[in-house]
Design a protein around this motif. Structure first.
Motif, PDB file in Angstrom:
ATOM      1  N   HIS A 260       0.496  -1.337   0.468  1.00 35.99           N
ATOM      2  CA  HIS A 260       0.079  -0.335   0.200  1.00 35.99           C
ATOM      3  C   HIS A 260       0.760   1.711   0.144  1.00 35.99           C
ATOM      4  CE1 HIS A 260      -3.374  -2.381   0.274  1.00 35.99           C
ATOM      5  NE2 HIS A 260      -3.027  -3.057   2.256  1.00 35.99           N
ATOM      6  N   ILE A 261       2.186   1.045   0.193  1.00 34.87           N
ATOM      7  CA  ILE A 261       2.848   2.282   0.395  1.00 34.87           C
ATOM      8  C   ILE A 261       3.590   1.798  -0.692  1.00 34.87           C
ATOM      9  CG2 ILE A 261       4.578   3.655   1.901  1.00 34.87           C
ATOM     10  CD1 ILE A 261       2.557   2.908   4.527  1.00 34.87           C
ATOM     11  N   ASP A 262       4.465   2.858  -1.774  1.00 32.62           N
ATOM     12  CA  ASP A 262       5.530   3.160  -2.337  1.00 32.62           C
ATOM     13  C   ASP A 262       6.272   4.034  -1.639  1.00 32.62           C
ATOM     14  OD1 ASP A 262       7.444   2.962  -4.699  1.00 32.62           O
ATOM     15  OD2 ASP A 262       5.634   4.349  -6.115  1.00 32.62           O
ATOM     16  N   CYS A 265       7.432   7.769  -3.453  1.00 27.07           N
ATOM     17  CA  CYS A 265       6.279   8.452  -2.890  1.00 27.07           C
ATOM     18  C   CYS A 265       7.121   9.553  -2.248  1.00 27.07           C
ATOM     19  CB  CYS A 265       4.778   8.346  -2.933  1.00 27.07           C
ATOM     20  SG  CYS A 265       4.739   7.619  -1.303  1.00 27.07           S
ATOM     21  N   GLU A 271       3.221  14.562  -3.038  1.00 24.70           N
ATOM     22  CA  GLU A 271       2.879  13.085  -2.230  1.00 24.70           C
ATOM     23  C   GLU A 271       3.337  14.292  -0.530  1.00 24.70           C
ATOM     24  OE1 GLU A 271       0.689  10.454  -2.408  1.00 24.70           O
ATOM     25  OE2 GLU A 271       0.876  11.204  -4.756  1.00 24.70           O
ATOM     26  N   ARG A 374      -2.048   8.109   5.584  1.00 24.53           N
ATOM     27  CA  ARG A 374      -2.789   8.701   4.442  1.00 24.53           C
ATOM     28  C   ARG A 374      -2.480   7.210   3.291  1.00 24.53           C
ATOM     29  NH1 ARG A 374      -2.761   9.069  -0.362  1.00 24.53           N
ATOM     30  NH2 ARG A 374      -2.886  10.903  -1.671  1.00 24.53           N
ATOM     31  N   TYR A 375      -1.656   6.728   3.283  1.00 28.58           N
ATOM     32  CA  TYR A 375      -1.025   5.278   2.149  1.00 28.58           C
ATOM     33  C   TYR A 375      -2.066   3.821   3.143  1.00 28.58           C
ATOM     34  CZ  TYR A 375       1.584   8.817   0.403  1.00 28.58           C
ATOM     35  OH  TYR A 375       2.292  10.078  -0.250  1.00 28.58           O
ATOM     36  N   ARG A 379      -7.714   4.260   2.023  1.00 19.66           N
ATOM     37  CA  ARG A 379      -7.505   4.302   0.992  1.00 19.66           C
ATOM     38  C   ARG A 379      -9.218   3.789   0.378  1.00 19.66           C
ATOM     39  NH1 ARG A 379      -6.170  -1.403   0.909  1.00 19.66           N
ATOM     40  NH2 ARG A 379      -6.281  -1.189   2.698  1.00 19.66           N
TER      41      ARG A 379
END
Length: 450
Positions: A260-262, A265, A271, A374-375, A379
């Protein structure tokens, strides 16, 4: 009413070093079954073996395990549905165990009794209802006319009333009355994050955070006897920081592991600004300069051990686990060093000191919380799931209100029958719902509403 002294003194009724005799008092006096153990070791064992702690295995921490949205999200993460189901995000139980490990070591380094701090860390989330803070919000709305709902106040209620371990006879009626786990004064105080009733926050009367319901005031006042108003004890402060450290670090770990977290980013300015917007007002004061958060994030990204380019491979997983360890050590050592600089090398316990956490460490911790928020939490599929969960809790509360005592466990059915008025009966319904796991809440909702 405070119980009488035990029939005979045992070695472990003596307070450990750094603690006075009142710290090991229990609401209901009781003899010891095994001389030699300290009072705080007994406290830790009671929480560890409680049904309430086991139930946390079925309660949401951040992301609900094994739900359809996780499977549907597999298209975005590149995982198969089976892999999505096997992501194994943390539950309230695993979080509590990890918090306890962090707190035990940090507390011991500062001179606290490690069993006392561990008992507090294991206890701190016991009162949380199914579906995490989402369920807490729905229950608070249902309980608005009987004192509201707050997970920390519910934890105190569970430790001192609901969890069946010790009973004493009421002087008024002669009936047996539960005193919960009957922990020591120091253990209950250490588990109290918010030592005030609803609406009595020392700086913000509108704050939803409080630590005791009105009908639990007698035991709360006993716990807080001699304590400074609104001030948490040192062990509670260690527990609170350990909680922040554990969930901020591990929620990011879970988010990376689940895809879910890149990590890339966090270098993109739009971001980053969205992360800072989440943090300000929620995890840091509203007047915090975003530039301070940017510096905090950059300090973390500049570390050699930061999990750059995480791709889920075995090597990447090992690097991520190392990053988790590095972050926990970073935050704990920062607090330990600053506190020792302020108070010296002696044993720090109860109300002899305040935990000092440097501002930079708090900002870095807040940034991690905001990244996970946030991530992971924001969602779209999680928002839809939370909306459904709030409706489910509201419908379950309505169904129990209409059909009680049907649907109540035997323990709560008896309390419902004994309740003197509608307000007390409603509080029993709240206690019943709060005790449910995510799965048992769904099951009871289905049974009462379909």
């Amino acid at each position: 009413m405070e119980g009488t002294a035990p029939a005979q003194p045992y070695e472990n009724h003596l307070p450990p070093p750094g603690y006075d005799p009142t710290s090991v008092d229990r609401w209901a006096g009781e003899p010891d079954k095994r001389p030699g153990r300290t009072a705080f070791q007994r406290d830790r064992a009671r929480v560890l073996h409680s049904a309430a702690l086991r139930r946390l295995a079925g309660k949401t921490q951040v992301v609900t395990l094994g739900t359809l949205p996780q499977v549907l999200d597999s298209a975005r993460t590149g995982k198969t549905p089976i892999e999505a189901w096997d992501a194994s995000p943390r539950t309230r139980l695993t979080h509590s165990l990890e918090c306890a490990q962090v707190g035990r070591e940090l507390g011991a380094a500062l001179g606290c009794d490690p069993d006392l701090v561990e008992a507090a860390c294991l206890s701190h989330d016991l009162g949380h209802p199914p579906f995490g803070h989402n369920g807490e919000q729905a229950l608070n709305e249902f309980a608005h006319d009987c004192g509201g709902f707050e997970g920390n106040a519910q934890s105190l209620r569970l430790l001192t009333r609901i969890e069946p371990k010790r009973f004493q006879r009421s002087e008024e009626t002669g009936d047996l009355v539960s005193v919960g786990l009957n922990l020591t004064r120091a253990a209950l105080d250490a588990a109290t994050k918010y030592p005030w009733p609803r609406g009595a926050h020392p700086t913000d009367p509108t704050s939803p955070k409080f630590g005791v319901y009105d009908d639990d005031r007698p035991v709360f006042d006993w716990i807080r006897k001699g304590a400074p108003d609104h001030r948490t004890c040192f062990e509670a402060q260690v527990m609170d920081w350990s909680d922040d450290v554990a969930y901020s670090v591990h929620d990011v770990e879970d988010g990376l592991h689940a895809g879910h977290i890149d990590p890339g980013c966090l270098y993109a300015e739009p971001e980053r600004q969205s992360v800072f917007a989440v943090a300000i007002g929620r995890y840091v004061p509203a007047d915090t300069d975003p530039a301070e958060l940017a510096e905090a994030l950059d300090r973390l990204l500049d570390q050699e051990w930061w999990p750059h380019g995480y791709d889920g491979s075995a090597v990447a997983q090992a690097r991520l686990k190392d990053a988790t360890s590095q972050l926990i050590g970073r935050f704990c050592l920062a607090a330990e060093g600053a506190t020792r600089a302020a108070y010296g090398t002696g044993r720090l316990t109860r109300y002899a000191a305040e935990l000092v956490v440097p501002g930079n460490a708090r900002l870095e911790c807040a940034v991690l919380k905001a990244v996970a928020d946030r991530y992971v939490m924001q969602r779209a599929e999680q928002e839809r799931l939370r909306a459904d969960q709030r409706i489910m809790v509201a419908e379950l509360a309505e169904a129990l209100t209409a059909r009680a005592p049907e649907g109540l466990d035997p323990q709560f059915r008896a309390l419902f029958d004994e309740a003197p008025d509608d307000r007390a009966r409603k509080r029993v319904l709240v206690d019943q719902i709060a005790s449910l796991t995510d799965t048992s809440a769904r099951s009871l909702h289905a049974r009462l509403t379909i």
